[in-house]
Design a protein around this motif. Structure first.
Motif, PDB file in Angstrom:
ATOM      1  N   SER A 177       8.881  11.456  -2.882  1.00 26.94           N
ATOM      2  CA  SER A 177       8.817  12.756  -2.211  1.00 26.94           C
ATOM      3  C   SER A 177       9.276  12.665  -0.757  1.00 26.94           C
ATOM      4  N   ARG A 178       9.054  11.517  -0.084  1.00 24.65           N
ATOM      5  CA  ARG A 178       9.455  11.404   1.327  1.00 24.65           C
ATOM      6  C   ARG A 178      10.890  10.948   1.515  1.00 24.65           C
ATOM      7  N   THR A 179      11.467  10.258   0.483  1.00 26.96           N
ATOM      8  CA  THR A 179      12.810   9.697   0.685  1.00 26.96           C
ATOM      9  C   THR A 179      13.807  10.059  -0.410  1.00 26.96           C
ATOM     10  N   ASP A 195       0.858  -1.182   0.000  1.00 30.77           N
ATOM     11  CA  ASP A 195       0.000   0.000   0.000  1.00 30.77           C
ATOM     12  C   ASP A 195       0.900   1.239   0.000  1.00 30.77           C
ATOM     13  N   THR A 196       1.481   1.518  -1.169  1.00 27.29           N
ATOM     14  CA  THR A 196       2.375   2.671  -1.290  1.00 27.29           C
ATOM     15  C   THR A 196       2.329   3.183  -2.721  1.00 27.29           C
ATOM     16  N   THR A 197       2.980   4.329  -2.939  1.00 29.15           N
ATOM     17  CA  THR A 197       3.029   4.883  -4.296  1.00 29.15           C
ATOM     18  C   THR A 197       4.437   5.387  -4.598  1.00 29.15           C
ATOM     19  N   GLY A 212      23.297   6.200  12.108  1.00 28.65           N
ATOM     20  CA  GLY A 212      22.354   5.080  12.018  1.00 28.65           C
ATOM     21  C   GLY A 212      22.039   4.474  13.360  1.00 28.65           C
ATOM     22  N   GLY A 213      21.517   3.257  13.303  1.00 23.80           N
ATOM     23  CA  GLY A 213      21.108   2.547  14.514  1.00 23.80           C
ATOM     24  C   GLY A 213      22.261   2.443  15.494  1.00 23.80           C
ATOM     25  N   GLY A 214      21.899   2.372  16.739  1.00 30.07           N
ATOM     26  CA  GLY A 214      22.927   2.302  17.808  1.00 30.07           C
ATOM     27  C   GLY A 214      22.502   3.059  19.054  1.00 30.07           C
ATOM     28  N   GLN A 257      11.666   3.600  14.080  1.00 33.67           N
ATOM     29  CA  GLN A 257      10.817   4.772  14.324  1.00 33.67           C
ATOM     30  C   GLN A 257      11.386   5.911  13.460  1.00 33.67           C
ATOM     31  N   GLY A 258      10.918   5.949  12.229  1.00 31.68           N
ATOM     32  CA  GLY A 258      11.524   6.792  11.201  1.00 31.68           C
ATOM     33  C   GLY A 258      11.602   8.263  11.557  1.00 31.68           C
ATOM     34  N   ARG A 259      10.515   8.774  12.092  1.00 26.71           N
ATOM     35  CA  ARG A 259      10.478  10.222  12.346  1.00 26.71           C
ATOM     36  C   ARG A 259      11.502  10.637  13.415  1.00 26.71           C
ATOM     37  N   GLU A 260      11.598   9.819  14.478  1.00 34.20           N
ATOM     38  CA  GLU A 260      12.569  10.093  15.554  1.00 34.20           C
ATOM     39  C   GLU A 260      14.001   9.951  15.044  1.00 34.20           C
ATOM     40  N   ASP A 273       6.498  -4.706   5.046  1.00 30.33           N
ATOM     41  CA  ASP A 273       6.488  -3.483   5.854  1.00 30.33           C
ATOM     42  C   ASP A 273       6.834  -2.295   4.949  1.00 30.33           C
ATOM     43  N   ARG A 274       5.832  -1.543   4.569  1.00 34.86           N
ATOM     44  CA  ARG A 274       6.062  -0.467   3.586  1.00 34.86           C
ATOM     45  C   ARG A 274       6.987   0.622   4.117  1.00 34.86           C
ATOM     46  N   SER A 275       7.057   0.773   5.467  1.00 33.52           N
ATOM     47  CA  SER A 275       7.856   1.873   6.010  1.00 33.52           C
ATOM     48  C   SER A 275       9.353   1.583   5.956  1.00 33.52           C
ATOM     49  N   ALA A 322      28.494  -1.112  13.362  1.00 31.45           N
ATOM     50  CA  ALA A 322      27.977   0.196  13.779  1.00 31.45           C
ATOM     51  C   ALA A 322      26.891   0.648  12.792  1.00 31.45           C
ATOM     52  N   VAL A 323      26.187  -0.323  12.228  1.00 32.74           N
ATOM     53  CA  VAL A 323      25.057  -0.105  11.318  1.00 32.74           C
ATOM     54  C   VAL A 323      25.442   0.944  10.254  1.00 32.74           C
ATOM     55  N   CYS A 324      24.643   1.984  10.076  1.00 34.95           N
ATOM     56  CA  CYS A 324      24.886   2.919   8.968  1.00 34.95           C
ATOM     57  C   CYS A 324      26.176   3.718   9.158  1.00 34.95           C
ATOM     58  N   ALA A 325      26.664   3.804  10.401  1.00 33.07           N
ATOM     59  CA  ALA A 325      27.915   4.532  10.660  1.00 33.07           C
ATOM     60  C   ALA A 325      29.116   3.604  10.569  1.00 33.07           C
ATOM     61  N   ALA A 369      20.605   8.201   3.618  1.00 29.49           N
ATOM     62  CA  ALA A 369      19.489   7.669   4.412  1.00 29.49           C
ATOM     63  C   ALA A 369      18.158   8.106   3.827  1.00 29.49           C
ATOM     64  N   ASN A 370      18.098   9.361   3.471  1.00 34.34           N
ATOM     65  CA  ASN A 370      16.863   9.985   3.016  1.00 34.34           C
ATOM     66  C   ASN A 370      17.286  11.340   2.449  1.00 34.34           C
ATOM     67  N   ILE A 371      16.817  11.706   1.265  1.00 34.60           N
ATOM     68  CA  ILE A 371      17.287  12.944   0.641  1.00 34.60           C
ATOM     69  C   ILE A 371      16.930  14.153   1.510  1.00 34.60           C
TER      70      ILE A 371
HETATM   71  N1  ACO Z   1       4.115   4.463   1.512  1.00 36.04           N
HETATM   72  C1  ACO Z   1       3.025   5.132   1.934  1.00 36.04           C
HETATM   73  N2  ACO Z   1       2.860   5.523   3.208  1.00 36.04           N
HETATM   74  C2  ACO Z   1       3.841   5.221   4.075  1.00 36.04           C
HETATM   75  C3  ACO Z   1       5.008   4.540   3.684  1.00 36.04           C
HETATM   76  C4  ACO Z   1       5.124   4.147   2.342  1.00 36.04           C
HETATM   77  N3  ACO Z   1       6.191   3.485   1.848  1.00 36.04           N
HETATM   78  N4  ACO Z   1       5.811   4.391   4.768  1.00 36.04           N
HETATM   79  C5  ACO Z   1       5.175   4.967   5.793  1.00 36.04           C
HETATM   80  N5  ACO Z   1       3.984   5.471   5.387  1.00 36.04           N
HETATM   81  C6  ACO Z   1       2.965   6.152   6.155  1.00 36.04           C
HETATM   82  C7  ACO Z   1       2.999   5.805   7.623  1.00 36.04           C
HETATM   83  O1  ACO Z   1       2.318   4.592   7.866  1.00 36.04           O
HETATM   84  C8  ACO Z   1       2.293   6.996   8.231  1.00 36.04           C
HETATM   85  O2  ACO Z   1       0.915   6.809   8.092  1.00 36.04           O
HETATM   86  P1  ACO Z   1      -0.091   7.262   9.273  1.00 36.04           P
HETATM   87  O3  ACO Z   1       0.126   8.743   9.412  1.00 36.04           O
HETATM   88  O4  ACO Z   1      -1.407   6.861   8.729  1.00 36.04           O
HETATM   89  O5  ACO Z   1       0.357   6.484  10.477  1.00 36.04           O
HETATM   90  C9  ACO Z   1       2.690   8.155   7.323  1.00 36.04           C
HETATM   91  O6  ACO Z   1       3.194   7.551   6.110  1.00 36.04           O
HETATM   92  C10 ACO Z   1       3.762   9.029   7.907  1.00 36.04           C
HETATM   93  O7  ACO Z   1       4.767   8.188   8.451  1.00 36.04           O
HETATM   94  P2  ACO Z   1       6.105   8.783   9.015  1.00 36.04           P
HETATM   95  O8  ACO Z   1       6.993   7.667   9.476  1.00 36.04           O
HETATM   96  O9  ACO Z   1       5.802   9.846  10.022  1.00 36.04           O
HETATM   97  O10 ACO Z   1       6.685   9.456   7.672  1.00 36.04           O
HETATM   98  P3  ACO Z   1       7.964  10.315   7.459  1.00 36.04           P
HETATM   99  O11 ACO Z   1       7.671  11.493   6.655  1.00 36.04           O
HETATM  100  O12 ACO Z   1       8.714  10.505   8.728  1.00 36.04           O
HETATM  101  O13 ACO Z   1       8.852   9.377   6.515  1.00 36.04           O
HETATM  102  C11 ACO Z   1      10.661   7.830   6.667  1.00 36.04           C
HETATM  103  C12 ACO Z   1       9.192   8.081   6.934  1.00 36.04           C
HETATM  104  C13 ACO Z   1      10.898   7.899   5.181  1.00 36.04           C
HETATM  105  C14 ACO Z   1      11.018   6.456   7.203  1.00 36.04           C
HETATM  106  C15 ACO Z   1      11.493   8.927   7.361  1.00 36.04           C
HETATM  107  O14 ACO Z   1      11.041   9.083   8.675  1.00 36.04           O
HETATM  108  C16 ACO Z   1      12.963   8.583   7.381  1.00 36.04           C
HETATM  109  O15 ACO Z   1      13.616   8.498   6.360  1.00 36.04           O
HETATM  110  N6  ACO Z   1      13.556   8.458   8.563  1.00 36.04           N
HETATM  111  C17 ACO Z   1      14.955   8.150   8.700  1.00 36.04           C
HETATM  112  C18 ACO Z   1      15.231   6.728   8.433  1.00 36.04           C
HETATM  113  C19 ACO Z   1      16.724   6.469   8.514  1.00 36.04           C
HETATM  114  O16 ACO Z   1      17.559   7.348   8.429  1.00 36.04           O
HETATM  115  N7  ACO Z   1      17.092   5.219   8.677  1.00 36.04           N
HETATM  116  C20 ACO Z   1      18.489   4.887   8.731  1.00 36.04           C
HETATM  117  C21 ACO Z   1      18.885   4.661  10.095  1.00 36.04           C
HETATM  118  S1  ACO Z   1      18.197   3.201  10.672  1.00 36.04           S
HETATM  119  C22 ACO Z   1      19.446   2.103  10.630  1.00 36.04           C
HETATM  120  O17 ACO Z   1      20.548   2.390  10.931  1.00 36.04           O
HETATM  121  C23 ACO Z   1      19.133   0.773  10.198  1.00 36.04           C
END
Ligand code: ACO
Length: 335
Positions: A41-43, A33-35, A316-318, A219-222, A154-156, A114-117, A257-259
């Protein structure tokens, strides 16, 4: 008390490899369930590569490591350091198998986690081996079969991560020559290890349960917030320690990680868009392979040229993060 200046670690070879199997946003759209629009736009990601069945981290590492050795013009090193989150087995480390397959049996070889680092941590370890005289030449590889930690439903997380490997050879040299690594700044915060974790499979919970997933929980946002804060601070500290102004930086090579994270870090540092390297659109987030893959691709394409002042950073994670500087040397590109 003063100490003699240690030997510097100088970049002398580089290579990367991505597995051929491509996973596009259209592929994800078809089963989740994604587009494409949401993911882009988010990544900033349009596509990523993944290991095919039977392929693992060591396979990626051998490909990238072999190219880095070839680029360095010599086929021997005194140590192999592998930064990875996805060792082929939990035990033993994967680096000894990689060393043997590269024709480097018997050299010290170990993994850094050290994961992404991981690549930034690996640079510090390699520089330490060289500074102390334990090694004259070190092969450092960042390799990840990260998609093996991802729940394909897991779409996230499925939209973000990809697989690949990048490698560098570092040799002993002088701090003032091109390619000499500046001070490597590292940090960690274990109080937030919960922000990106694979709950099952380790010593605490060997076997997955309904409460403990074998897949990455993020927890992407954090993570986003911490990533911007720590990479920005580490970049400031690393440039200061190198005696640089931020305006001196010709290329920012940040963990992909994310643009939007890269944009926030670079904007905060005042590094303009044309000085930011990025391959996230094609490659996604390859964790500890991200920085060396980008370095190798930029070196091959002419995005990085000799004499440029380069700032590296990862998070990254840690949680774990790092930053480092170097003046880019003239490096052969090996395919
Ligand atoms: N398609 C559509 N919707 C999605 C998707 C997807 N692929 N993924 C998440 N969503 C939804 C969520 O379910 C949520 O829906 P809800 O509001 O109904 O609950 C909504 O989009 C917003 O979710 P957020 O997580 O708040 O979205 P955000 O804008 O923060 O983007 C993302 C998410 C891309 C993961 C971003 O937070 C991010 O890039 N974070 C950093 C990740 C990172 O750096 N990881 C590397 C370190 S981790 C490691 O070391 C392994």
């Amino acid at each position: 008390m003063t100490y003699p200046t240690p030997r510097a670690a100088v970049l002398t070879g580089i290579g990367s490899w991505l597995p051929p199997d491509e996973l596009t946003n259209a592929d994800l759209e078809a089963r989740l369930d994604t587009t494409d629009e949401w993911i882009r736009s988010r990544t900033g990601i349009a596509s990523r590569r993944r290991v095919s069945p039977g392929m693992s981290t060591s396979d990626l590492a051998v490909e990238a490591g072999g190219r880095a050795l070839k680029s360095s013009g010599q086929d021997s090193v005194d140590a192999v350091v592998l930064a990875t989150t996805t060792p082929d087995e939990l035990c033993p480390a994967t680096a000894p198998q990689v060393a043997t397959r590269l024709g480097l049996p018997m050299v010290p070889a170990f993994d850094v986690s050290a994961v992404c680092a991981g690549f930034l941590y690996g640079l510090s370890v390699a520089a330490g081996l060289i500074a102390t005289g334990a090694a004259d030449r070190v092969l450092l590889i960042g390799a990840e079969a990260f998609t093996t930690l991802i729940d394909p439903d897991d779409r996230s997380t499925a939209a973000i991560f990809g697989d690949g490997a990048g490698a560098v050879v570092l040799r002993a040299g002088n701090p003032d020559e091109p390619g000499a690594l500046g001070p490597v700044v590292l940090g960690s915060d274990g109080s937030r290890s919960d922000l990106a974790e694979v709950p099952a499979g380790g010593a605490r919970r060997r076997v997955p349960t309904p409460e403990a997933s074998p897949y990455l929980q993020m927890q992407g946002r954090e993570i986003f917030r911490h990533a911007v804060r720590h990479m920005t601070a580490a970049c400031r500290t690393a440039t200061e320690a190198a005696g640089w102004q931020l305006a001196d930086v010709d290329r920012l090579v940040a963990h992909q990680a994310n643009i939007r994270i890269i944009t926030s870090v670079a904007d905060g540092l005042g590094i303009p868009p044309e000085r930011r390297a990025s391959n996230i659109e094609r490659v996604g987030n390859t964790a500890g392979a991200s920085v060396p893959v980008l370095l190798a691709e930029e070196n091959a394409s002419g995005g990085l040229v000799a004499g440029q002042r380069v700032l590296l950073t990862a998070f990254g994670g840690g949680l774990a993060w790092g930053a480092a500087t170097l003046v880019w040397p003239s490096l052969a590109s090996a395919q």
